[in-house]
Design a protein around this motif. Structure first.
Motif, short mmCIF file in Angstrom:
data_model
loop_
_atom_site.label_atom_id
_atom_site.label_comp_id
_atom_site.label_asym_id
_atom_site.label_seq_id
_atom_site.Cartn_x
_atom_site.Cartn_y
_atom_site.Cartn_z
N VAL A 72 0.82 -1.20 0.00
CA VAL A 72 0.00 0.00 0.00
C VAL A 72 0.86 1.26 0.00
O VAL A 72 0.60 2.20 -0.75
CB VAL A 72 -0.98 0.00 1.19
CG1 VAL A 72 -1.78 1.28 1.25
CG2 VAL A 72 -1.91 -1.21 1.11
N ALA A 73 1.88 1.31 0.84
CA ALA A 73 2.74 2.51 0.92
C ALA A 73 3.40 2.81 -0.41
O ALA A 73 3.48 3.98 -0.83
CB ALA A 73 3.78 2.34 2.02
N LYS B 46 0.79 4.30 -2.74
CA LYS B 46 0.50 5.69 -2.37
C LYS B 46 1.61 6.61 -2.84
O LYS B 46 1.34 7.71 -3.33
CB LYS B 46 0.33 5.80 -0.85
CG LYS B 46 -0.97 5.24 -0.34
CD LYS B 46 -1.07 5.08 1.16
CE LYS B 46 -0.60 6.21 1.99
NZ LYS B 46 -0.81 5.99 3.43
N GLY C 68 -6.24 -0.86 8.26
CA GLY C 68 -5.24 0.01 7.65
C GLY C 68 -5.36 0.05 6.13
O GLY C 68 -5.23 1.11 5.51
N ASN D 196 -8.48 2.06 5.33
CA ASN D 196 -8.24 3.48 5.61
C ASN D 196 -7.45 4.13 4.47
O ASN D 196 -7.72 5.27 4.10
CB ASN D 196 -7.51 3.66 6.94
CG ASN D 196 -8.41 3.37 8.13
OD1 ASN D 196 -9.64 3.42 8.02
ND2 ASN D 196 -7.81 3.07 9.26
N ALA D 197 -6.49 3.40 3.92
CA ALA D 197 -5.71 3.92 2.79
C ALA D 197 -6.61 4.10 1.56
O ALA D 197 -6.51 5.12 0.86
CB ALA D 197 -4.54 3.00 2.47
N MET E 257 -7.53 7.78 -0.12
CA MET E 257 -7.33 8.04 -1.55
C MET E 257 -8.66 8.39 -2.20
O MET E 257 -8.72 9.25 -3.09
CB MET E 257 -6.68 6.83 -2.24
CG MET E 257 -6.21 7.12 -3.63
SD MET E 257 -4.91 8.39 -3.75
CE MET E 257 -3.52 7.52 -3.02
#
Length: 178
Positions: A73-74, A77, A117, A120-121, A125
């Motif tokens: 995910v990071a 992003k 988590g 939430n991401a 977005m």
């Protein structure tokens, strides 16, 4: 020890000749893939750069689980953030942000609930995407609204409050819609 600042760099760079400046940009280009991506997106072909970003996002948010690829995910992003810094086109921003949410949503539909988590991401977005979409002229918003509506509809069985919050984001942005 003095602190390194942009002012010091700017002062020196502003004195460079055109050839020296081109040489510096070429060195920065060769220094890292991230610099190459930024320069391609900014100066060459933003649409092609976005397609490259979409491939990375798909690998990060809809990985090949049969090959034991992890969710990242990071990294996904960061790809969106870096693209938005390089390209000043809000239509492309909205497209890439929605693609991010679509990929995470599709992965969940295929493989089941993930964790708070992760959702939430996706929601963060989604909020950024909606803000960008709402800043566009009305005639450019419709395809994005339709895509977001599809995401909301398909997310109805997803837990962690994801569907409910996604629906709230959509309804707040587009209250005249169903």
């Amino acid at each position: 020890m003095t602190k390194q600042t942009w002012s010091a760099v700017k002062s020196t760079v502003s004195k460079l000749s055109r050839d020296d400046l081109l040489s510096l940009v070429a060195e920065l280009y060769r220094l890292s893939k991230q610099n190459q991506n930024f320069l391609h997106a900014r100066f060459a072909n933003a649409e092609a750069a976005m397609e490259d970003c979409k491939k990375i996002i798909a690998e990060c948010l809809y990985p090949d689980v049969l090959r034991d690829r992890p969710l990242q995910v990071a990294k996904a992003k960061k790809v969106v953030a870096d693209f938005c810094k390089a390209v000043a086109d809000p239509v492309l921003h909205a497209d890439l942000m929605l693609f991010f949410v679509e990929q995470g949503n599709a992965f969940t539909l295929e493989y089941g609930d993930i964790d708070a988590g992760f959702y939430n991401a996706l929601l963060a977005m989604g909020r950024h995407a909606v803000k960008t979409i709402c800043s566009l002229p009305k005639e450019l918003q419709e395809p994005f609204r339709e895509r977001l509506s599809e995401i909301v509809l398909s997310s109805s069985g997803i837990g962690w409050g994801y569907h409910d919050e996604l629906a709230e984001i959509y309804d707040a942005a587009f209250p005249e819609e169903d």
